[in-house]
Design an enzyme around this catalytic site. Structure first.
Site, PDB file in Angstrom:
ATOM      1  N   ARG A   9       0.845  -1.343  -0.046  1.00  0.00           N
ATOM      2  CA  ARG A   9       0.188  -0.089  -0.025  1.00  0.00           C
ATOM      3  C   ARG A   9       1.051   1.322   0.120  1.00  0.00           C
ATOM      4  NH1 ARG A   9      -3.190  -0.874   5.229  1.00  0.00           N
ATOM      5  NH2 ARG A   9      -3.748   1.140   4.672  1.00  0.00           N
ATOM      6  N   SER A  11       0.541   4.220   1.760  1.00  0.00           N
ATOM      7  CA  SER A  11       0.390   5.019   2.907  1.00  0.00           C
ATOM      8  C   SER A  11       1.980   5.015   3.514  1.00  0.00           C
ATOM      9  CB  SER A  11      -0.465   4.481   4.000  1.00  0.00           C
ATOM     10  OG  SER A  11       0.121   3.304   4.701  1.00  0.00           O
ATOM     11  N   LYS A  81      -2.539  -7.390  11.911  1.00  0.00           N
ATOM     12  CA  LYS A  81      -3.859  -7.242  12.213  1.00  0.00           C
ATOM     13  C   LYS A  81      -4.834  -6.734  11.158  1.00  0.00           C
ATOM     14  CE  LYS A  81      -3.926  -2.274  13.904  1.00  0.00           C
ATOM     15  NZ  LYS A  81      -4.438  -1.388  14.876  1.00  0.00           N
ATOM     16  N   ASP A  82      -4.477  -6.387  10.128  1.00  0.00           N
ATOM     17  CA  ASP A  82      -5.272  -5.888   8.844  1.00  0.00           C
ATOM     18  C   ASP A  82      -5.687  -7.190   8.071  1.00  0.00           C
ATOM     19  OD1 ASP A  82      -5.396  -3.269   9.667  1.00  0.00           O
ATOM     20  OD2 ASP A  82      -3.675  -2.952   8.482  1.00  0.00           O
ATOM     21  N   THR A 125     -11.839   7.711  17.057  1.00  0.00           N
ATOM     22  CA  THR A 125     -10.941   6.406  16.778  1.00  0.00           C
ATOM     23  C   THR A 125     -12.241   5.839  16.050  1.00  0.00           C
ATOM     24  OG1 THR A 125     -10.309   4.017  17.368  1.00  0.00           O
ATOM     25  CG2 THR A 125     -11.774   5.402  19.042  1.00  0.00           C
ATOM     26  N   SER A 127     -12.011   2.475  15.307  1.00  0.00           N
ATOM     27  CA  SER A 127     -11.795   1.083  15.673  1.00  0.00           C
ATOM     28  C   SER A 127     -13.000   0.538  16.620  1.00  0.00           C
ATOM     29  CB  SER A 127     -10.427   0.628  16.030  1.00  0.00           C
ATOM     30  OG  SER A 127     -10.428  -0.123  17.257  1.00  0.00           O
ATOM     31  N   LEU A 128     -13.598  -0.215  16.644  1.00  0.00           N
ATOM     32  CA  LEU A 128     -14.635  -0.857  17.579  1.00  0.00           C
ATOM     33  C   LEU A 128     -13.922  -1.366  18.669  1.00  0.00           C
ATOM     34  CD1 LEU A 128     -17.272  -2.665  15.029  1.00  0.00           C
ATOM     35  CD2 LEU A 128     -17.169  -0.353  15.646  1.00  0.00           C
ATOM     36  N   ARG A 129     -13.054  -1.791  18.651  1.00  0.00           N
ATOM     37  CA  ARG A 129     -12.314  -2.458  19.661  1.00  0.00           C
ATOM     38  C   ARG A 129     -12.009  -1.325  20.708  1.00  0.00           C
ATOM     39  NH1 ARG A 129      -6.994  -2.171  20.893  1.00  0.00           N
ATOM     40  NH2 ARG A 129      -6.733  -1.660  18.817  1.00  0.00           N
ATOM     41  N   ARG A 130     -11.280  -0.214  20.146  1.00  0.00           N
ATOM     42  CA  ARG A 130     -10.892   0.973  20.919  1.00  0.00           C
ATOM     43  C   ARG A 130     -12.161   1.575  21.482  1.00  0.00           C
ATOM     44  NH1 ARG A 130      -6.357   2.174  16.215  1.00  0.00           N
ATOM     45  NH2 ARG A 130      -4.570   1.178  17.087  1.00  0.00           N
ATOM     46  N   ARG A 147     -11.000   8.148  10.328  1.00  0.00           N
ATOM     47  CA  ARG A 147     -10.362   7.263   9.485  1.00  0.00           C
ATOM     48  C   ARG A 147      -9.296   7.998   8.966  1.00  0.00           C
ATOM     49  NH1 ARG A 147     -12.816   3.994   6.003  1.00  0.00           N
ATOM     50  NH2 ARG A 147     -10.522   3.629   5.506  1.00  0.00           N
ATOM     51  N   ASN A 149      -4.815   7.360   7.183  1.00  0.00           N
ATOM     52  CA  ASN A 149      -3.592   6.754   7.710  1.00  0.00           C
ATOM     53  C   ASN A 149      -3.136   7.589   8.714  1.00  0.00           C
ATOM     54  OD1 ASN A 149      -1.982   9.240   6.902  1.00  0.00           O
ATOM     55  ND2 ASN A 149      -2.144   8.260   4.883  1.00  0.00           N
ATOM     56  N   THR A 152      -2.756  11.461   8.761  1.00  0.00           N
ATOM     57  CA  THR A 152      -4.025  12.146   8.323  1.00  0.00           C
ATOM     58  C   THR A 152      -4.762  12.226   9.918  1.00  0.00           C
ATOM     59  OG1 THR A 152      -4.220  10.966   6.189  1.00  0.00           O
ATOM     60  CG2 THR A 152      -6.283  12.104   7.339  1.00  0.00           C
ATOM     61  N   ARG A 153      -4.617  11.047  10.500  1.00  0.00           N
ATOM     62  CA  ARG A 153      -5.556  11.177  11.855  1.00  0.00           C
ATOM     63  C   ARG A 153      -4.862  12.031  12.983  1.00  0.00           C
ATOM     64  NH1 ARG A 153      -6.454   4.718  12.969  1.00  0.00           N
ATOM     65  NH2 ARG A 153      -5.874   4.028  11.294  1.00  0.00           N
ATOM     66  N   CYS A 240     -12.961  -8.876  11.402  1.00  0.00           N
ATOM     67  CA  CYS A 240     -12.245  -8.081  12.224  1.00  0.00           C
ATOM     68  C   CYS A 240     -12.807  -6.943  12.462  1.00  0.00           C
ATOM     69  CB  CYS A 240     -10.772  -7.807  11.512  1.00  0.00           C
ATOM     70  SG  CYS A 240     -10.963  -7.056   9.951  1.00  0.00           S
TER      71      CYS A 240
HETATM   72  N1  PBG Z   1      -5.676  -0.373  10.993  1.00  0.00           N
HETATM   73  C1  PBG Z   1      -4.676   0.595  10.541  1.00  0.00           C
HETATM   74  C2  PBG Z   1      -3.345  -0.027  11.198  1.00  0.00           C
HETATM   75  N2  PBG Z   1      -2.820  -1.437  10.974  1.00  0.00           N
HETATM   76  C3  PBG Z   1      -1.745  -1.575  11.744  1.00  0.00           C
HETATM   77  C4  PBG Z   1      -1.393  -0.372  12.266  1.00  0.00           C
HETATM   78  C5  PBG Z   1      -0.184  -0.359  13.060  1.00  0.00           C
HETATM   79  C6  PBG Z   1       1.023  -0.948  12.964  1.00  0.00           C
HETATM   80  C7  PBG Z   1       0.657  -2.576  13.509  1.00  0.00           C
HETATM   81  O1  PBG Z   1      -0.311  -2.910  14.344  1.00  0.00           O
HETATM   82  O2  PBG Z   1       1.537  -3.311  13.414  1.00  0.00           O
HETATM   83  C8  PBG Z   1      -2.364   0.551  12.191  1.00  0.00           C
HETATM   84  C9  PBG Z   1      -2.616   1.968  12.473  1.00  0.00           C
HETATM   85  C10 PBG Z   1      -3.065   2.136  13.974  1.00  0.00           C
HETATM   86  O3  PBG Z   1      -3.967   1.243  14.444  1.00  0.00           O
HETATM   87  O4  PBG Z   1      -2.860   3.087  14.758  1.00  0.00           O
END
Ligand code: PBG
Length: 305
Positions: A9, A11, A81-82, A125, A127-130, A147, A149, A152-153, A240
């Site tokens: 990617r 980013s 994690k993605d 955030t 992320s539903l987990r966060r 949302r 990268n 950007t956040r 996820c």
């Molecule tokens: N979903 C985006 C993502 N995927 C992996 C990371 C961080 C790097 C990692 O976990 O290895 C991030 C950014 C974030 O969550 O802040």
């Protein structure tokens, strides 16, 4: 093989991770010519809707996998994690790099830590987990989607759109932004996403020469830990995009796994843990998933069943 093309990617974090893999490969195989093939994915392009809403699964992988199938790239580099719990048929992960910092980071220009946020502060955030963990710890906070990268956040935080945001420590560290980490959110009070902090390489399963190049890069300890975390996640639901957190640690020959499922709506959460032999991480992941389900995690994952 004389040369290897890595699909990535575009980013800044993805490019850093792919350059890092390229450097590791060059060090392990002197003379190997390694190049990057930067590609745009749907997950990068659609920023106005949540990842869950645009269908989630493998959104950051599809275009990279197509490039490998067409022979335009030999492998791809991902944040593990993605990567969906079930890989697309025909693909394998020949290497998982040593895990970096798995913790989340509390990032804020004005506040030192989560506890220091005033009542009703706005936290960004997607992320539903966060979100679920923030709800559980601080029900008063106002959670807003965020949302884009990492850079950007951070720019949106600095523009004043949020009082604080939560990001992965690993991403900030890789981008040289460690100074933005105001506080670490980490076990036992806060759990990361399954496999957070681990970088994985993906390649076609019919390309043994490519897979062989990566054997030198694989970290057995990290693989063991993330296999348990991902097996737990897989046994719960396979996607996820529900508030699932997991963290495994090696204690000699034993693996200790903690898992949690939360609710974004009301901050309820169930947590379970278990210890098992490190040689069978998947069984441990399954065991913790079953304990979570026995405690009612199913109703949190899918409120309609
Ligand atoms: N979903 C985006 C993502 N995927 C992996 C990371 C961080 C790097 C990692 O976990 O290895 C991030 C950014 C974030 O969550 O802040």
């Amino acid at each position: 093989m004389k040369s290897l093309r890595i699909a990535t990617r575009k980013s800044p974090l993805a490019l850093w991770q792919s350059e890092h893999v390229a450097d590791c490969l060059r060090a392990a195989h002197p003379g190997l010519e390694v190049t990057l093939v930067p590609l745009s994915t749907r997950g990068d392009e659609v920023l106005d809707r949540s990842l869950a809403a645009i269908g989630g699964k493998g959104l950051f992988l599809k275009e990279l996998e197509v490039a490998m199938q067409r022979g335009e790239a030999d492998c791809a580099v991902h944040s593990l994690k993605d990567v969906p719990m079930e890989l697309e048929p025909g693909f394998i992960l020949p290497a998982i790099l040593p895990r970096a910092d798995a913790a989340d980071a509390f990032v804020s220009p004005r506040f030192e830590r989560l506890d220091a946020l005033p009542q009703g502060a706005v936290v960004g955030t997607s992320s539903l987990r966060r979100q679920a963990q923030l709800r559980a710890l601080r029900p008063d906070l106002r959670l807003r989607d965020l949302r884009g990268n990492v850079n950007t956040r951070l720019a949106k935080l600095d523009a004043g759109d949020y009082d604080a945001i939560v990001l992965a420590c690993a991403g900030l560290q890789r981008l040289g932004l460690e100074a933005r980490i105001r506080d670490r959110l980490e076990p036992p009070h806060w759990l990361p996403a399954p496999a957070q902090g681990a970088i994985a390489i993906e390649c076609r399963d019919d390309d043994p020469a490519v897979a062989a190049l990566f054997a030198a890069l694989d970290d057995a300890h990290t693989r063991c830990r993330v296999e348990a975390e991902r097996a737990m996640n897989r046994a719960l639901h396979g996607s996820c995009h529900v508030p699932v957190a997991a963290f495994a640690a090696l204690e000699g020959e034993r693996l200790h796994l903690v898992g949690q499922v939360g609710s974004v709506e009301d901050g309820r959460a169930v947590r379970a843990e278990a210890v098992g032999p490190a040689r069978d991480p998947v069984a441990l992941g399954d065991a913790v998933a079953h304990r979570l389900l026995a405690q009612g995690a199913g109703a949190l994952i899918d409120p309609h069943r």
